[in-house]
Motif scaffolding. Structure first.
Motif, PDB file in Angstrom:
ATOM      1  N   ALA A  56      34.903  31.005  58.628  1.00  0.00           N
ATOM      2  CA  ALA A  56      34.208  31.857  57.558  1.00  0.00           C
ATOM      3  C   ALA A  56      34.968  31.497  56.129  1.00  0.00           C
ATOM      4  CB  ALA A  56      33.964  33.275  57.845  1.00  0.00           C
ATOM      5  N   LEU A  57      34.445  31.054  55.282  1.00  0.00           N
ATOM      6  CA  LEU A  57      34.728  30.872  53.765  1.00  0.00           C
ATOM      7  C   LEU A  57      34.179  32.012  52.939  1.00  0.00           C
ATOM      8  CD1 LEU A  57      36.796  29.287  51.860  1.00  0.00           C
ATOM      9  CD2 LEU A  57      34.671  28.139  51.337  1.00  0.00           C
ATOM     10  N   ASP A  58      34.700  32.603  52.291  1.00  0.00           N
ATOM     11  CA  ASP A  58      33.878  33.898  51.555  1.00  0.00           C
ATOM     12  C   ASP A  58      32.613  33.356  50.712  1.00  0.00           C
ATOM     13  OD1 ASP A  58      35.123  32.163  49.574  1.00  0.00           O
ATOM     14  OD2 ASP A  58      36.788  33.757  49.005  1.00  0.00           O
ATOM     15  N   PHE A  59      32.499  32.137  50.216  1.00  0.00           N
ATOM     16  CA  PHE A  59      31.440  31.529  49.662  1.00  0.00           C
ATOM     17  C   PHE A  59      30.349  31.300  50.536  1.00  0.00           C
ATOM     18  CE2 PHE A  59      34.442  30.058  46.323  1.00  0.00           C
ATOM     19  CZ  PHE A  59      33.868  30.248  45.261  1.00  0.00           C
ATOM     20  N   HIS A  82      31.657  44.254  47.476  1.00  0.00           N
ATOM     21  CA  HIS A  82      31.633  44.571  48.874  1.00  0.00           C
ATOM     22  C   HIS A  82      32.772  43.684  49.894  1.00  0.00           C
ATOM     23  CE1 HIS A  82      28.424  47.290  47.956  1.00  0.00           C
ATOM     24  NE2 HIS A  82      27.573  46.159  47.723  1.00  0.00           N
ATOM     25  N   PHE A  83      33.221  42.593  49.145  1.00  0.00           N
ATOM     26  CA  PHE A  83      33.850  41.705  49.998  1.00  0.00           C
ATOM     27  C   PHE A  83      35.297  42.466  50.610  1.00  0.00           C
ATOM     28  CE2 PHE A  83      31.033  38.619  48.651  1.00  0.00           C
ATOM     29  CZ  PHE A  83      31.378  37.311  49.648  1.00  0.00           C
ATOM     30  N   LYS A  84      35.724  43.431  50.023  1.00  0.00           N
ATOM     31  CA  LYS A  84      36.990  44.185  50.496  1.00  0.00           C
ATOM     32  C   LYS A  84      36.573  45.004  51.654  1.00  0.00           C
ATOM     33  CE  LYS A  84      39.576  45.248  46.274  1.00  0.00           C
ATOM     34  NZ  LYS A  84      40.027  46.373  45.491  1.00  0.00           N
ATOM     35  N   THR A  85      35.113  45.345  51.937  1.00  0.00           N
ATOM     36  CA  THR A  85      34.565  46.012  53.030  1.00  0.00           C
ATOM     37  C   THR A  85      34.633  44.780  54.169  1.00  0.00           C
ATOM     38  OG1 THR A  85      33.118  47.184  51.393  1.00  0.00           O
ATOM     39  CG2 THR A  85      32.632  46.951  54.090  1.00  0.00           C
ATOM     40  N   LEU A  86      34.158  43.738  54.010  1.00  0.00           N
ATOM     41  CA  LEU A  86      34.101  42.578  54.831  1.00  0.00           C
ATOM     42  C   LEU A  86      35.463  42.260  55.386  1.00  0.00           C
ATOM     43  CD1 LEU A  86      31.685  39.888  53.636  1.00  0.00           C
ATOM     44  CD2 LEU A  86      31.097  41.681  55.078  1.00  0.00           C
ATOM     45  N   SER A 125      38.239  40.866  43.266  1.00  0.00           N
ATOM     46  CA  SER A 125      38.408  41.544  42.085  1.00  0.00           C
ATOM     47  C   SER A 125      37.148  42.137  41.793  1.00  0.00           C
ATOM     48  CB  SER A 125      38.406  40.213  41.064  1.00  0.00           C
ATOM     49  OG  SER A 125      37.020  39.557  41.262  1.00  0.00           O
ATOM     50  N   LYS A 126      36.840  42.634  40.749  1.00  0.00           N
ATOM     51  CA  LYS A 126      35.736  43.441  40.417  1.00  0.00           C
ATOM     52  C   LYS A 126      34.499  42.851  39.891  1.00  0.00           C
ATOM     53  CE  LYS A 126      38.624  47.637  39.665  1.00  0.00           C
ATOM     54  NZ  LYS A 126      39.151  48.676  38.413  1.00  0.00           N
ATOM     55  N   SER A 162      22.190  41.238  50.923  1.00  0.00           N
ATOM     56  CA  SER A 162      22.598  42.525  51.052  1.00  0.00           C
ATOM     57  C   SER A 162      23.863  42.908  51.969  1.00  0.00           C
ATOM     58  CB  SER A 162      21.657  43.234  51.627  1.00  0.00           C
ATOM     59  OG  SER A 162      21.584  43.246  53.062  1.00  0.00           O
ATOM     60  N   LEU A 163      24.576  43.921  51.536  1.00  0.00           N
ATOM     61  CA  LEU A 163      26.036  44.032  52.317  1.00  0.00           C
ATOM     62  C   LEU A 163      25.567  44.156  53.793  1.00  0.00           C
ATOM     63  CD1 LEU A 163      28.915  44.801  52.608  1.00  0.00           C
ATOM     64  CD2 LEU A 163      28.151  47.080  52.312  1.00  0.00           C
ATOM     65  N   LEU A 164      24.565  44.723  54.323  1.00  0.00           N
ATOM     66  CA  LEU A 164      24.151  44.787  55.497  1.00  0.00           C
ATOM     67  C   LEU A 164      24.178  43.692  56.492  1.00  0.00           C
ATOM     68  CD1 LEU A 164      23.497  46.511  57.876  1.00  0.00           C
ATOM     69  CD2 LEU A 164      21.150  46.530  57.185  1.00  0.00           C
TER      70      LEU A 164
END
Length: 432
Positions: A369-372, A418-422, A411-412, A379-381
């Motif tokens: 899994a790469l962030d891109f 939401h990537f901090k959540t992941l 970053s913001k 959606s976050l879900l």
């Protein structure tokens, strides 16, 4: 120990059996071409050849592991219980497919040596792969097949105590640009300023000078957050910093700048550190050597490994250069825009050079899994569900989950919301 009888012990046979039996399942394996030795063995054993010897566990061998060089192989992918496989083995075989030949095909990246269409950066794409075309990119099929083999052994040797493997996570932090505005030098700062003005990006202009005057933290400066996460995590993070010279493709900080050097040293106090190979070093051994030496001079120890710029791997050249420079591990085996298993596995494996028919010491640590790849989920879900499906598939085979995030992912900026959540979901996932 598992003893394998085969009519010919080749480098390919030894390579793939050791990967499946020893690295995935934790079972030592040895080989024999002598029937008497095979009969005398009183523990786990099987035959891997064209015809069974007697009533032993027999898996009919495909010719792939006894060939040399490359050929245009006709592959028919078929369903098999909860997964898919290829290289059918016939009625006499204890498994309906030759999982060892199929695993070798995927692990050696056989298909990447064959003619294929590359993307604009010269990369092998997911769409070109057998896994994508046959809808099994989302499964660690090599590990799934290995566990089917383990169940076969367990049913034939109920008293044998098999070692238990454990799910683990190896978070990767990729740093192609350490700061968005800081330490860029006068010319790059002026160039960025004029661009902000002439493109009417006044918010960016304000942000740039708020950072440069010390009123705001640089948007890409997320290192305090990441290191705090490292301090509370049982998993060791791996950072890859780009130390290549400025170019069209690589735009990091000058590696001579003391504050940049201090940042790397600070991170190395808590995390493992390797090099992010610059774009031009991918094909230039001397350049790659220079970048490796730069990093080792900064951290005063050997680098843990490398990650190639733009997640680009050209086989076999990219990996031969790493072998030449004795770089121990590489973290580039994955796809930029797709979650899943490029080499069909979530277990690190050694690079097998198909041109020379030899196993090398270079350990490939595939990422899934790469962030891109999450950006296509709106959606976050949807992002969370995709991530949890991936984690679940790796846990089932006690594999190693390797997610790749960038420093700017935390970053913001709106796109990374939401990537901090992941990241927290990954770090908090229990073993079972």
């Amino acid at each position: 120990m598992l003893l394998v009888y085969t009519h010919k012990i080749t480098p390919r046979v030894k390579y793939v059996f050791k990967q499946i039996c020893t690295r995935v399942l934790g079972i030592p394996v040895s080989f024999t071409t002598t029937i008497e030795t095979f009969i005398a063995h009183d523990s786990l054993k099987m035959s891997y050849t064209r015809q069974p010897l007697s009533n032993e566990i027999f898996i009919r061998s495909n010719e792939l592991l006894f060939e040399q060089g490359l050929s245009d192989i006709d592959i028919a992918v078929l369903p098999w219980e909860d997964t898919k496989c290829f290289f059918t083995a016939g009625d006499k075989s204890a498994l309906p497919f030759d999982i060892f030949a199929a695993s070798f095909y995927l692990l050696s990246r056989y298909e990447e040596y064959l003619p294929h269409v590359k993307d604009q950066y010269g990369r092998f794409t997911a769409q070109e792969s057998i896994a994508f075309k046959n809808n099994f990119l989302d499964q660690p099929v090599v590990d799934i097949w290995a566990y089917k083999f383990k169940h076969l052994l367990e049913s034939n040797y109920p008293d044998f105590v098999f070692p238990e493997q454990v799910y683990t996570v190896k978070p990767v932090i990729d740093v192609p640009v350490a700061y968005e505005y800081k330490l860029k030098g006068v010319m790059r700062t002026l160039g960025g300023t004029f661009k902000d003005v002439f493109t009417f990006k006044f918010k960016r202009f304000y942000q740039r000078y708020s950072v440069l005057s010390g009123f705001k933290r640089d948007p890409f400066d997320t290192y305090k957050y990441i290191i705090n996460k490292q301090k509370s995590s049982k998993y060791k993070f791996v950072f890859f910093f780009l130390l290549g010279d400025f170019s069209t493709y690589d735009k990091n900080i000058n590696p001579q700048k003391q504050k940049f050097v201090s940042l790397i040293k600070h991170v190395a106090d808590y995390c493992q550190v390797g090099i992010k190979t610059s774009f031009f070093a991918l094909t230039n051994l001397e350049l790659l050597k220079e970048e490796k030496v730069r990093m080792e001079a900064i951290i005063n120890t050997a680098i843990v490994g490398s990650r190639q710029s733009f997640s680009k791997v050209n086989l076999p050249e990219s990996y031969r250069n790493l072998v030449e420079l004795e770089i121990p591990e590489d973290y580039t085996m994955g796809y930029v825009n797709h979650l899943g298993f490029r080499a069909g596995t979530c277990t690190p494996f050694l690079f097998f050079d198909l041109d020379f028919e030899v196993q090398t010491p270079l350990k490939i640590v595939p990422y899934q899994a790469l962030d891109f790849a999450f950006l296509k989920y709106h959606s976050l879900l949807d992002k969370e569900q995709a991530l949890k499906r991936l984690i679940s598939s790796i846990k089932k085979v006690n594999g190693t989950f390797v997610p790749v995030f960038h420093n700017y992912t935390f970053s913001k900026q709106d796109r990374w919301k939401h990537f901090k959540t992941l990241f927290n979901i990954i770090l908090d996932a229990k073993n079972k």
